[in-house]
Design a protein around this motif. Structure first.
Motif, short mmCIF file in Angstrom:
data_model
loop_
_atom_site.label_atom_id
_atom_site.label_comp_id
_atom_site.label_asym_id
_atom_site.label_seq_id
_atom_site.Cartn_x
_atom_site.Cartn_y
_atom_site.Cartn_z
N VAL A 176 0.83 -1.20 0.00
CA VAL A 176 0.00 0.00 0.00
C VAL A 176 0.87 1.26 0.00
CG1 VAL A 176 -1.65 1.32 1.42
CG2 VAL A 176 -2.00 -1.13 1.05
N VAL A 211 3.48 5.97 -2.10
CA VAL A 211 3.04 7.15 -1.34
C VAL A 211 4.19 7.66 -0.49
CG1 VAL A 211 0.60 6.49 -1.32
CG2 VAL A 211 2.11 5.70 0.50
N TYR A 268 -5.58 9.65 -2.10
CA TYR A 268 -6.44 8.55 -1.65
C TYR A 268 -5.59 7.33 -1.35
CZ TYR A 268 -6.12 9.03 -6.76
OH TYR A 268 -5.66 9.30 -8.03
N PHE A 281 -6.39 3.26 -0.11
CA PHE A 281 -7.48 2.32 0.17
C PHE A 281 -6.94 0.94 0.57
CE2 PHE A 281 -11.72 4.06 -0.63
CZ PHE A 281 -11.35 5.36 -0.88
N ALA A 312 -10.38 -3.32 -2.92
CA ALA A 312 -10.00 -2.73 -4.20
C ALA A 312 -10.88 -3.25 -5.33
CB ALA A 312 -8.54 -3.05 -4.50
N GLY A 313 -10.84 -2.52 -6.43
CA GLY A 313 -11.47 -3.00 -7.65
C GLY A 313 -12.99 -2.91 -7.65
N ARG A 314 -13.54 -2.07 -6.81
CA ARG A 314 -15.01 -1.92 -6.79
C ARG A 314 -15.42 -0.46 -7.02
NH1 ARG A 314 -16.14 -5.52 -1.33
NH2 ARG A 314 -14.23 -6.72 -1.58
N GLY A 315 -14.44 0.39 -7.30
CA GLY A 315 -14.77 1.78 -7.60
C GLY A 315 -14.93 2.67 -6.38
N TYR A 316 -14.60 2.17 -5.21
CA TYR A 316 -14.79 2.98 -4.01
C TYR A 316 -13.86 4.19 -3.99
CZ TYR A 316 -17.37 -1.06 -2.13
OH TYR A 316 -18.26 -2.08 -1.93
N ALA A 317 -12.60 4.00 -4.40
CA ALA A 317 -11.65 5.12 -4.39
C ALA A 317 -12.12 6.21 -5.35
CB ALA A 317 -10.25 4.64 -4.75
N THR A 318 -12.57 5.79 -6.51
CA THR A 318 -13.04 6.78 -7.50
C THR A 318 -14.27 7.52 -6.97
OG1 THR A 318 -12.22 5.32 -9.26
CG2 THR A 318 -13.78 7.05 -9.90
N LEU A 328 1.20 11.87 -8.83
CA LEU A 328 1.46 10.48 -8.51
C LEU A 328 2.71 9.94 -9.20
CD1 LEU A 328 -0.09 8.73 -11.14
CD2 LEU A 328 -1.92 9.95 -9.99
N ASN A 360 2.47 4.08 -10.64
CA ASN A 360 1.25 3.79 -9.89
C ASN A 360 0.04 3.78 -10.84
OD1 ASN A 360 -0.66 3.44 -7.94
ND2 ASN A 360 0.07 5.10 -6.61
N SER A 368 -3.56 4.27 -9.52
CA SER A 368 -3.86 5.65 -9.15
C SER A 368 -4.11 6.51 -10.39
CB SER A 368 -2.71 6.22 -8.31
OG SER A 368 -3.00 7.53 -7.93
N ARG A 389 -5.31 5.47 -13.15
CA ARG A 389 -6.64 5.11 -13.67
C ARG A 389 -7.74 5.82 -12.88
NH1 ARG A 389 -4.26 -0.04 -14.21
NH2 ARG A 389 -5.36 -0.87 -12.39
N ARG A 427 -10.39 8.27 -14.55
CA ARG A 427 -11.84 8.03 -14.40
C ARG A 427 -12.56 9.25 -13.85
NH1 ARG A 427 -10.63 2.69 -13.18
NH2 ARG A 427 -10.21 3.25 -11.03
C1 LIG Z 1 -4.81 3.99 -5.89
C2 LIG Z 1 -5.89 3.10 -5.32
C3 LIG Z 1 -6.78 3.87 -4.35
C4 LIG Z 1 -6.75 2.58 -6.48
O1 LIG Z 1 -7.63 1.59 -6.01
P1 LIG Z 1 -8.64 0.88 -7.00
O2 LIG Z 1 -9.32 -0.21 -6.24
O3 LIG Z 1 -7.93 0.50 -8.25
O4 LIG Z 1 -9.65 2.04 -7.38
P2 LIG Z 1 -11.22 2.06 -7.25
O5 LIG Z 1 -11.66 1.72 -5.87
O6 LIG Z 1 -11.68 3.34 -7.80
O7 LIG Z 1 -11.67 0.85 -8.16
C5 LIG Z 1 -11.51 0.98 -9.56
C6 LIG Z 1 -11.52 -0.38 -10.20
O8 LIG Z 1 -12.72 -1.03 -9.82
C7 LIG Z 1 -13.44 -1.41 -11.01
N1 LIG Z 1 -14.85 -1.29 -10.65
C8 LIG Z 1 -15.63 -2.32 -10.28
N2 LIG Z 1 -16.85 -1.88 -9.95
C9 LIG Z 1 -16.86 -0.55 -10.12
C10 LIG Z 1 -17.83 0.47 -9.94
N3 LIG Z 1 -19.07 0.16 -9.52
N4 LIG Z 1 -17.51 1.74 -10.19
C11 LIG Z 1 -16.27 2.06 -10.62
N5 LIG Z 1 -15.29 1.13 -10.80
C12 LIG Z 1 -15.58 -0.15 -10.55
C13 LIG Z 1 -12.96 -0.45 -12.08
O9 LIG Z 1 -13.11 -0.99 -13.36
C14 LIG Z 1 -11.50 -0.29 -11.70
O10 LIG Z 1 -10.73 -1.34 -12.16
P3 LIG Z 1 -9.44 -1.03 -13.11
O11 LIG Z 1 -8.64 0.05 -12.46
O12 LIG Z 1 -8.75 -2.34 -13.16
O13 LIG Z 1 -10.02 -0.57 -14.39
C15 LIG Z 1 -5.28 1.88 -4.57
O14 LIG Z 1 -4.51 1.16 -5.48
C16 LIG Z 1 -4.41 2.28 -3.39
O15 LIG Z 1 -4.92 2.64 -2.34
N6 LIG Z 1 -3.07 2.18 -3.55
C17 LIG Z 1 -2.15 2.44 -2.46
C18 LIG Z 1 -2.10 3.90 -2.09
C19 LIG Z 1 -1.79 4.76 -3.29
O16 LIG Z 1 -0.90 4.48 -4.07
N7 LIG Z 1 -2.55 5.86 -3.39
C20 LIG Z 1 -2.42 6.80 -4.48
C21 LIG Z 1 -1.30 7.73 -4.22
S1 LIG Z 1 -1.11 8.88 -5.57
#
Ligand SMILES: CC(C)(COP(=O)(O)OP(=O)(O)OC[C@H]1O[C@@H](n2cnc3c(N)ncnc32)[C@H](O)[C@@H]1OP(=O)(O)O)[C@@H](O)C(=O)NCCC(=O)NCCS
Length: 210
Positions: free
Chosen positions: A45, A49, A111, A113, A118-124, A147, A151, A154, A156, A160
């Motif tokens: 994680v 960062v 952000y 998370f 992960a992978g559910r769009g919560y960060a977005t 960033l 990464n 991030s 993506r 988005r």
């Molecule tokens: C950066 C970080 C927050 C991204 O987490 P993430 O899970 O990929 O992002 P989200 O929660 O927005 O999920 C997006 C993914 O869920 C998928 N997804 C599934 N259901 C979804 C929905 N209902 N809505 C949106 N996206 C959805 C998307 O397709 C996307 O997948 P993809 O990136 O493979 O295309 C995470 O990797 C993290 O915390 N990393 C460590 C800390 C860090 O590096 N922070 C950023 C510093 S700059």
């Protein structure tokens, strides 16, 4: 509607919790320390960062100290919020809105998370709410996300959100023992407003922003 504030009228005092479709954003409490520790202590994680894995004591100190702010009233401050799943109450991550400059009305988002969520769009979804708070409630003109170019997840998220990649700064930081290139993403208040307008034209049940 993005407001253009009068000089001096840049403050953010949200009513908590802030609700999005699936999430609650709210100040962190001492009851969040274990959940924060579960992901902020992980090397994966923290890879891209600017902090190292944290222990429970460090997290508890910050929750009680520098992460305790609940408003933005002056440049240089930041608002750090926990992101909770509305349905279950699980803390899935944390987000930050930094108020950089009153004169330039600029800010920055970040952000972190829990990979288990992960992978559910919560960060977005949470970061989109930060943009809304920054533009519509605080009155910022420009918000950036910076960033590490490695990464991908991030980047993506930033794309988005509809943020534009403006720069790639080659080897500009000595980051965790190696030269690191930075990607800079940005959005302007006018772009945020235009995205909202486009999404609402002639459509229903569509997210208001990209
Ligand atoms: C950066 C970080 C927050 C991204 O987490 P993430 O899970 O990929 O992002 P989200 O929660 O927005 O999920 C997006 C993914 O869920 C998928 N997804 C599934 N259901 C979804 C929905 N209902 N809505 C949106 N996206 C959805 C998307 O397709 C996307 O997948 P993809 O990136 O493979 O295309 C995470 O990797 C993290 O915390 N990393 C460590 C800390 C860090 O590096 N922070 C950023 C510093 S700059």
């Amino acid at each position: 509607m993005v407001r253009v504030p009068d000089d001096g009228d840049l403050t953010l005092r949200p009513d908590y919790p802030i609700r999005t479709e699936r999430l609650l954003l709210r100040p962190l409490t001492s009851g969040d320390v274990d959940a924060l520790h579960a992901y902020r202590s992980r090397a994966d994680v923290c890879r891209y960062v600017p902090f190292e894995p944290m222990d429970r004591r460090q997290i508890a100190d910050r929750v009680a100290g520098q992460w305790a702010g609940t408003t933005l009233t002056a440049e240089g401050q930041f608002l750090m919020l926990g992101v909770e799943l509305a349905q279950t109450g699980d803390l899935v991550g944390d987000v930050i809105l930094m108020f950089h400059s009153r004169l330039h009305r600029s800010g920055e988002i970040g952000y972190v998370f829990d990979p288990r969520f992960a992978g559910r769009g919560y960060a977005t979804e949470a970061a989109r709410e930060l943009l809304r708070l920054g533009f519509e409630d605080l009155g910022l003109h420009r918000i950036v996300a910076r960033l590490d170019e490695r990464n991908d997840a991030s980047a993506r998220v930033a794309r988005r959100l509809g943020m534009r990649q403006e720069a790639r700064l080659v080897d500009n930081e000595m980051f965790k023992g190696e030269w690191t290139s930075e990607l800079d993403f940005a959005m302007l208040a006018a772009e945020w407003a235009a995205a909202g307008d486009r999404a609402s034209v002639g459509r229903t049940a569509v997210p208001r922003h990209p």
